[in-house]
Motif scaffolding. Structure first.
Motif, PDB file in Angstrom:
ATOM      1  N   ASP A 147       1.472  -8.383  -6.074  1.00  0.00           N
ATOM      2  CA  ASP A 147       2.156  -8.606  -4.805  1.00  0.00           C
ATOM      3  C   ASP A 147       2.707 -10.030  -4.757  1.00  0.00           C
ATOM      4  O   ASP A 147       1.955 -10.993  -4.950  1.00  0.00           O
ATOM      5  CB  ASP A 147       1.193  -8.378  -3.639  1.00  0.00           C
ATOM      6  N   GLY A 164      10.617  -4.680   8.445  1.00  0.00           N
ATOM      7  CA  GLY A 164      11.738  -5.309   9.147  1.00  0.00           C
ATOM      8  C   GLY A 164      12.597  -4.252   9.811  1.00  0.00           C
ATOM      9  O   GLY A 164      12.095  -3.264  10.352  1.00  0.00           O
ATOM     10  N   HIS A 176      14.318  -3.612   5.342  1.00  0.00           N
ATOM     11  CA  HIS A 176      14.771  -5.011   5.289  1.00  0.00           C
ATOM     12  C   HIS A 176      16.274  -5.139   5.515  1.00  0.00           C
ATOM     13  O   HIS A 176      16.931  -6.032   4.965  1.00  0.00           O
ATOM     14  CB  HIS A 176      14.384  -5.665   3.954  1.00  0.00           C
ATOM     15  N   GLY A 201      11.985  -8.747   8.087  1.00  0.00           N
ATOM     16  CA  GLY A 201      10.629  -8.310   7.822  1.00  0.00           C
ATOM     17  C   GLY A 201       9.893  -9.191   6.829  1.00  0.00           C
ATOM     18  O   GLY A 201      10.254 -10.345   6.587  1.00  0.00           O
ATOM     19  N   ARG A 202       8.839  -8.637   6.228  1.00  0.00           N
ATOM     20  CA  ARG A 202       8.007  -9.367   5.269  1.00  0.00           C
ATOM     21  C   ARG A 202       8.731  -9.364   3.927  1.00  0.00           C
ATOM     22  O   ARG A 202       8.811  -8.331   3.243  1.00  0.00           O
ATOM     23  CB  ARG A 202       6.639  -8.675   5.152  1.00  0.00           C
ATOM     24  N   THR A 243      10.403 -12.003   0.431  1.00  0.00           N
ATOM     25  CA  THR A 243      10.548 -13.294  -0.252  1.00  0.00           C
ATOM     26  C   THR A 243      12.002 -13.614  -0.539  1.00  0.00           C
ATOM     27  O   THR A 243      12.335 -14.754  -0.867  1.00  0.00           O
ATOM     28  CB  THR A 243       9.771 -13.279  -1.578  1.00  0.00           C
ATOM     29  N   LEU A 245       3.553 -11.974  -2.374  1.00  0.00           N
ATOM     30  CA  LEU A 245       3.053 -12.828  -1.299  1.00  0.00           C
ATOM     31  C   LEU A 245       1.538 -12.992  -1.342  1.00  0.00           C
ATOM     32  O   LEU A 245       1.017 -14.070  -1.106  1.00  0.00           O
ATOM     33  CB  LEU A 245       3.464 -12.257   0.067  1.00  0.00           C
ATOM     34  N   ARG A 301       9.592  -7.610  13.094  1.00  0.00           N
ATOM     35  CA  ARG A 301       9.639  -8.960  12.540  1.00  0.00           C
ATOM     36  C   ARG A 301       8.862  -9.047  11.234  1.00  0.00           C
ATOM     37  O   ARG A 301       9.118  -9.899  10.400  1.00  0.00           O
ATOM     38  CB  ARG A 301       9.059  -9.946  13.556  1.00  0.00           C
ATOM     39  N   LYS A 302       7.904  -8.131  11.045  1.00  0.00           N
ATOM     40  CA  LYS A 302       7.109  -8.117   9.824  1.00  0.00           C
ATOM     41  C   LYS A 302       7.269  -6.754   9.139  1.00  0.00           C
ATOM     42  O   LYS A 302       8.032  -5.905   9.583  1.00  0.00           O
ATOM     43  CB  LYS A 302       5.637  -8.386  10.144  1.00  0.00           C
ATOM     44  N   GLY A 303       6.521  -6.568   8.069  1.00  0.00           N
ATOM     45  CA  GLY A 303       6.533  -5.275   7.400  1.00  0.00           C
ATOM     46  C   GLY A 303       7.908  -4.926   6.862  1.00  0.00           C
ATOM     47  O   GLY A 303       8.538  -5.702   6.141  1.00  0.00           O
TER      48      GLY A 303
END
Length: 318
Positions: free
Chosen positions: A192, A233, A250, A275-276, A278, A194, A229-231
């Motif tokens: 992963d 998106g 995303h 979302g979450r 990189t 992150l 906002r997370k996951g």
């Protein structure tokens, strides 16, 4: 010539009067004769039943009737064994082949064998050999009904099987032009980015700048449009029927809404970095019968971009 046989008619009153006129000695003789007859009869019955092992006429009749009913129940049970075996074969074929082909879940055993409700149905049969047979017959009838309904569902899907090819997600979710993306993460286990530990990646990541058009990979209905906002998106989920669903995550913009019907190649939005995440990319998932499968098995990334654009409806200006 007079008959030798004489017929006498004695009224009950006369018979009682004659008995009352008998002397005491005659009464005792009569009582002894009656007792001797009763004892002789009982002794005869004891010899007949206990010594010779024979049945009384009524008992013999009841036993014959009981044997006849037992034979009927055994024949019925044998017939039910055969029918249950055939039904079991149909159920296995239905779950493993027919329902699987059309993306339907298997029917749970507790649904197939639930029987018919109501204990009072068997109240009059309680404690008899017929109770188990009737209960078993009810279960077989319920299983046959459930199987019949399953075949009805399959028939409906079979009539629309010509549309099945259009519903299965079978094209890439974005242009195959390698200048517009690169595959940053395939399906399967990976480290992963992150969290750092090994985790199952349930889709494919197409790394690309925000704004790349994203297309529905098969006909279907939008069942979810979410802005998080997370996951995932901003993401869209499409139900294609036949057991298939796809998810596009995303995104920067979404052009569809829940309940909207789509055709393969319809543009549903633009790639982004919500979302979450990189870095900007499209996370694309394929689910079959509630389980994640490798999207690479359902697409050809080597299709020339020109041919790909003939399959999709590009948004204006793209």
């Amino acid at each position: 010539m007079p008959s030798k046989l004489q017929k006498y008619i004695v009224s009950p009153e006369d018979f009682i009067d004659s008995l009352q006129q008998l002397p005491a000695r005659e009464w005792w003789k009569l009582v002894l004769v009656l007792l001797g007859g009763i004892v002789s009869f009982l002794f005869y019955m004891w010899i007949y039943v206990q010594v010779l092992g024979l049945d009384l006429p009524k008992t013999a009749i009841l036993k014959r009737r009981n044997m006849d009913w037992r034979a009927r129940v055994e024949r019925l049970s044998t017939h039910m064994d055969h029918q249950e075996e055939l039904l079991s074969l149909l159920e296995v074929r239905d779950d493993k082949i027919y329902r699987s082909v059309y993306g339907l879940d298997e029917i749970p055993p507790e649904v197939r064998g639930s029987g018919i409700g109501g204990e009072n149905r068997y109240e009059k049969l309680a404690g008899t050999s017929l109770e188990a047979v009737v209960r078993r017959q009810d279960i077989i009838e319920k299983r046959a009904y459930v199987q019949s309904k399953s075949f009805d569902d399959i028939t409906i899907l079979q009539n629309s099987a010509g549309d099945m090819a259009a519903h299965i997600p079978a094209i890439p979710p974005m242009s195959t032009d390698r200048n517009t993306y690169h595959m940053s993460s395939p399906f399967g286990f990976r480290s992963d980015p992150l969290l750092g530990f090994t985790k199952r990646h349930t889709g494919m990541d197409f790394a690309c700048p925000p704004g790349n058009p994203i297309y529905a990979t098969g006909d279907g209905v939008v069942v979810k449009v979410a802005h998080e906002r997370k996951g995932y998106g901003n993401h869209v989920e499409i139900d294609h029927g036949f057991g298939y669903k796809t998810r596009y995550a995303h995104m920067s913009e979404i052009f569809v809404e829940e309940g909207q019907k789509l055709l393969r190649g319809d543009c549903i939005g633009l790639s982004g970095k919500s979302g979450r995440i990189t870095g900007p990319h499209l996370h694309y998932e394929v689910m079959y019968r509630k389980d994640y499968v490798n999207p690479a098995l359902y697409m050809d990334l080597d299709i020339p971009p020109k041919d790909y654009y003939e399959l999709v409806r590009r948004p204006e200006g793209k």
